[in-house]
Design an enzyme around this catalytic site. Structure first.
Site, PDB file in Angstrom:
ATOM      1  N   GLY A 158      78.777   6.551 -62.619  1.00 52.89           N
ATOM      2  CA  GLY A 158      79.157   6.655 -61.295  1.00 52.89           C
ATOM      3  C   GLY A 158      78.075   5.551 -60.410  1.00 52.89           C
ATOM      4  CG  MET A 179      72.153  15.122 -66.498  1.00 55.62           C
ATOM      5  SD  MET A 179      70.409  15.552 -66.289  1.00 55.62           S
ATOM      6  CE  MET A 179      70.492  15.419 -64.407  1.00 55.62           C
ATOM      7  CG  HIS A 199      80.251  14.840 -62.904  1.00 52.55           C
ATOM      8  ND1 HIS A 199      79.800  15.695 -62.044  1.00 52.55           N
ATOM      9  CD2 HIS A 199      79.088  13.901 -63.457  1.00 52.55           C
ATOM     10  CE1 HIS A 199      78.576  15.640 -62.111  1.00 52.55           C
ATOM     11  NE2 HIS A 199      78.244  14.511 -62.649  1.00 52.55           N
ATOM     12  NE  ARG A 216      68.305  17.089 -58.235  1.00 52.91           N
ATOM     13  CZ  ARG A 216      68.438  16.145 -59.315  1.00 52.91           C
ATOM     14  NH1 ARG A 216      68.785  15.143 -59.150  1.00 52.91           N
ATOM     15  NH2 ARG A 216      67.386  16.348 -60.236  1.00 52.91           N
TER      16      ARG A 216
HETATM   17  O1  PAF Z   1      73.667  10.696 -64.039  1.00 54.38           O
HETATM   18  C1  PAF Z   1      73.306  11.528 -64.870  1.00 54.38           C
HETATM   19  O2  PAF Z   1      73.761  12.716 -64.821  1.00 54.38           O
HETATM   20  C2  PAF Z   1      72.240  11.324 -65.774  1.00 54.38           C
HETATM   21  O3  PAF Z   1      71.067  10.845 -65.546  1.00 54.38           O
HETATM   22  C3  PAF Z   1      72.608  11.051 -67.236  1.00 54.38           C
HETATM   23  C4  PAF Z   1      73.116   9.302 -67.363  1.00 54.38           C
HETATM   24  C5  PAF Z   1      73.731  11.896 -67.677  1.00 54.38           C
HETATM   25  C6  PAF Z   1      71.532  11.130 -68.125  1.00 54.38           C
HETATM   26  O4  PAF Z   1      70.842  12.139 -68.412  1.00 54.38           O
END
Ligand code: PAF
Length: 287
Positions: A151, A26, A33, A191
């Site tokens: 993750g 997201m 990430h 967050r």
């Molecule tokens: O973990 C996340 O960032 C979200 O839940 C995902 C897997 C991209 C789905 O919107």
């Protein structure tokens, strides 16, 4: 890195790919990430050095946010995310707008089973895993990955996605990436950006509480008298005493997240979610 916004452009960009390794996000990327992106790159370089492609998506998925949650304020840092993805081996970035991914209301949805999705996060965030499963299924249909990386920080999400892939017979290998932590042990999360300096220093107490709970579970198992209710209540109380509002701190079986009734020799995981000020944090540790 090739950036595409529409499903048609994505399909065109990926057409020549001999193998596709996918990281869904997201945005507001952190090292956790980027670790997944690097794992995707390595998988492609090892398995299909000629013609394999890594793909990331950035999409803040309204469907997985509750009405009182932070969809509107969720941090959006697209330029920086693009630079970081490009520097970490991403070939194609899919960044659809809401109109691109949901051109009409998404009325067909994926409903994961209650025993897995209505507990823990699902109990405190009703509909969350319907939103996650629906968007991940749709992203899988758009990208058609051979491998996808998620993750372990979102432990229950990873399990829901694994079960969905297995039950729907999707030909995708799901790989879990270890949780990235700051030097003091705080699990990295988008967050964390909501935390004040003081809260950031305090935030590590969630992982400390989980460590304590894991140690208590191990000790109880070793002694053959594991009273889960008591050790969970003590872990929650310890956080409450520091000003947190815990939703749950719990010991579960790793394979299905089911609760324990006493000593258990299966692999376990401790999971927790708690609010510090206005910020809700989650974390977990495999025992
Ligand atoms: O973990 C996340 O960032 C979200 O839940 C995902 C897997 C991209 C789905 O919107």
């Amino acid at each position: 890195m090739h950036i595409v916004h529409t499903i048609d452009d994505l399909r065109r960009a990926l057409k020549p790919a001999a193998l596709r390794a996918f990281v869904a996000t997201m945005g507001n990327l952190h090292q956790g990430h980027l670790d997944l992106m690097q794992m995707a790159r390595q998988a492609v370089d090892a398995r299909a050095p000629q013609g394999g492609m890594t793909v990331a998506s950035i999409f803040v998925n309204r469907l997985q946010f509750g009405p009182n949650e932070d969809f509107d304020t969720y941090p959006r840092t697209f330029e920086r995310d693009c630079e970081q993805l490009a520097a970490n081996g991403c070939d194609v970035l899919f960044a659809p707008s809401e109109k691109d991914l949901y051109p009409e209301p998404q009325v067909f949805k994926v409903h994961p089973p209650a025993d897995l999705a209505d507990i823990l996060e699902g109990a405190f965030r009703p509909g969350f895993f319907v939103g996650v499963s629906t968007v991940v299924h749709k992203l899988f249909n758009c990208v058609q990955p051979d491998i996808a990386f998620f993750g372990k920080k979102d432990y229950q999400q990873l399990m829901v996605i694994r079960r969905m892939v297995q039950q729907m017979a999707l030909p995708i290998e799901i790989i879990g990436g270890e949780t990235r932590r700051a030097e003091n042990g705080l699990a990295l999360s988008s967050r964390n950006g909501y935390l004040s300096t003081e809260e950031r220093a305090e935030a590590v107490q969630l992982s400390m509480a989980l460590k304590g709970l894991a140690a208590a579970a191990r000790a109880g198992n070793a002694a053959g008298v594991l009273d889960v209710t008591t050790i969970e209540a003590a872990a929650m109380e310890a956080l409450r005493a520091r000003g947190w509002q815990p939703d749950y701190l719990t010991v579960r079986r790793q394979h299905d997240l089911s609760p324990l009734t006493g000593p258990c020799d299966e692999p376990l995981v401790v999971l927790g979610a708690a609010k510090l000020g206005k910020t809700r944090l989650i974390d977990n540790l495999e025992v």
